[in-house]
Scaffold this active site. Structure first.
Site, PDB file in Angstrom:
ATOM      1  N   SER A  14       0.817  -1.215   0.000  1.00  0.00           N
ATOM      2  CA  SER A  14       0.000   0.000   0.000  1.00  0.00           C
ATOM      3  C   SER A  14       0.856   1.273   0.000  1.00  0.00           C
ATOM      4  O   SER A  14       1.645   1.496  -0.913  1.00  0.00           O
ATOM      5  CB  SER A  14      -0.956  -0.040   1.195  1.00  0.00           C
ATOM      6  N   ASP A  25      -5.177  -3.980  -2.906  1.00  0.00           N
ATOM      7  CA  ASP A  25      -4.246  -3.643  -1.838  1.00  0.00           C
ATOM      8  C   ASP A  25      -4.019  -4.841  -0.904  1.00  0.00           C
ATOM      9  O   ASP A  25      -4.962  -5.400  -0.349  1.00  0.00           O
ATOM     10  CB  ASP A  25      -4.866  -2.482  -1.056  1.00  0.00           C
TER      11      ASP A  25
END
Length: 510
Positions: free
Chosen positions: A91, A363
């Site tokens: 991320s 993610d």
């Protein structure tokens, strides 16, 4: 020095657990530099005894991006960065990495790059014309999804940068031995919903050389990520997805699903209304779980906008993901972070991959917010893991999840002593876990009773990962917190490296 540029079987799907040839070259060259660094630190060893050390940067939005930069700069200051073989991010940490690796010698320019980052992130506007241009180009592709909208509005608005470069262009920076080898993490949302974060089948990794499914040992050269395949053969080559798109994919979960939806709705309606208002940029904190004021859209071009570096992509730019199956049918829009793709029966012997025509990459923070599964691949032979936790959860969650992941998949991992983890709201700055036949893990919570005594909870809220806007003062505070976790524990890091080298040498001699 030989530089690897072409995959041997160009465009082919590679079914193997072996590391790519490019990664082998990059880590081989890096090992020479690591040995030289260890020698200078008073840890002499043979080339064969050089330990593979990995840094894990956790997810956490802009908080993670900024903190990882501070971590790396402090490691460099204490001559420890050149001991690192791998740099792996989730991320927000991938945002930092993808920016750094545009520079072939970024490890030597961290101070200048930090100043550039601070100037960029502290802007309070983003350009509607630039975002519109990117969105219109992306919309020409039949597999357009919300990933594009997320990448070219939300992530662009936070990072103040649209990068039309490609991950494959980072090969030189990853092969020359000057920098750690980069690994970017994602998970397959559909597999994750079926088998959870504790299965390798959920995990997907990106390197400058390949895009790979961890659980299936299936890879394609990075420049073919987004191309279409049928029966394991290249059907239609498409342009490799841009770095901005990948930043949107890797960072598609800055908060919960509800928080993400709120950001998208706010930006969507503001975008088409030409809204120019945002929360006050001087606001320094927001309640936990509330999205920080987003930078205001503007119809004016951004100062210093390098339009020449933003030439239009060809119509039909590549979908995110690689489709190994028949992509004749129409594809519905995927959630933010999703990436069309698919696998055909001839490509892989896996019912899960054969059944779906698309893979939905998102993610990795929705699974384990620190990408331990990727550096724990046995082929990478990692002996020491420096885990820097920048995430929104209690600071030991990723450790506990990884211990369970390793137990269920028979992967060596040190035992996590729960007695050491009794103060999640007031943690120490460094935890060390060792185990026979397993890598040593050093875990560093970002905010702790050493670098911000009496303010741990307050700073977690103030620097919440769902915060979308930072001013220079708070960027400086984040950088300083991250640096202290390194400077206060540099001797411990050196001690662990010495122990691992000595143990390796003793094992070889016996």
């Amino acid at each position: 020095m030989e530089i690897f540029h072409k995959h041997k079987s160009e465009g082919k799907i590679r079914i193997s657990r072996e590391l790519s040839e490019g990664e082998k070259l990059g880590t081989s060259n890096r090992k020479v530099r690591v040995k030289k660094c260890l020698d200078s630190l008073g840890i002499p060893c043979n080339l064969d005894d050089v330990p593979n050390i990995a840094i894990l940067g956790a997810g956490g939005g802009l908080r993670a991006m900024i903190a990882l930069h501070g971590t790396l700069q402090e490691l460099q200051k204490h001559s420890l960065l050149d001991t690192i073989m791998y740099l792996c991010g989730v991320s927000g940490s991938t945002w930092c990495m993808s920016s750094l690796y545009k520079n072939g010698d970024w490890a030597e320019k961290l101070q200048a790059l930090e100043e550039s980052m601070c100037a960029r992130l502290s802007k309070y506007t983003w350009s509607i014309p630039k975002a519109t241009k990117m969105l219109l180009e992306a919309a020409e592709d039949e597999n357009y999804s919300l990933t594009e909208f997320w990448a070219y509005t939300v992530v662009y608005g936070m990072l103040h940068e649209l990068d039309k470069g490609h991950l494959s262009e980072q090969r030189s920076a990853s092969e020359n031995g000057h920098n750690p080898y980069p690994i970017y993490a994602a998970v397959d949302e559909r597999s994750f919903s079926k088998v959870t974060e504790y299965s390798p089948a959920s995990w997907f990794e990106f390197t400058p050389h390949e895009a790979s499914f961890l659980g299936y040992g299936a890879s394609v050269p990075m420049e073919y990520f987004g191309s279409e395949y049928k029966n394991g053969e290249l059907k239609k080559q498409k342009e490799e997805k841009s770095m901005s798109y990948l930043q949107g994919l890797w960072g598609s979960a800055i908060g919960s699903k509800t928080e993400n939806e709120k950001v998208i709705k706010d930006i969507f309606f503001g975008f088409f209304k030409g809204e120019k208002e945002s929360h006050s940029p001087s606001k320094e904190s927001c309640p936990e779980g509330i999205v920080e004021g987003f930078p205001a859209p503007t119809l004016e071009p951004e100062a210093g906008d390098m339009e020449g570096a933003l030439q239009c992509e060809p119509a039909g730019s590549a979908p995110g993901g690689f489709s190994l199956g028949d992509m004749e049918g129409s594809l519905q829009s995927e959630p933010a972070g999703a990436s069309p793709g698919g696998f055909s029966p001839a490509a892989l012997d896996s019912a899960e991959l054969v059944k779906d025509k698309v893979i939905s990459l998102v993610d990795a923070g929705i699974a384990i917010n620190c990408a331990f599964p990727l550096v724990l691949r046995p082929e990478r032979k990692v002996k020491l893991i420096l885990s820097f936790d920048y995430g929104p959860f209690e600071p030991f969650k990723a450790l506990k999840q990884t211990a369970k992941y390793c137990k269920e998949n028979c992967i060596p991992f040190p035992e996590i002593d729960e007695k050491l983890l009794q103060e999640p709201d007031n943690p120490s700055d460094c935890y060390i876990f060792r185990g026979e036949g397993a890598p040593t893990v050093m875990h560093f919570p970002l905010f702790n009773k050493v670098n911000c005594p009496a303010y741990v909870t307050e700073w977690r809220i103030r620097f919440t990962p769902v915060r979308c806007l930072y001013h220079v003062g708070d960027i400086t505070k984040l950088l300083q917190s991250a640096r202290l976790n390194v400077s206060n524990n540099k001797d411990k890091i050196l001690q662990e490296i010495k122990y691992i080298v000595a143990h390796s040498s003793k094992k070889r001699s016996s």
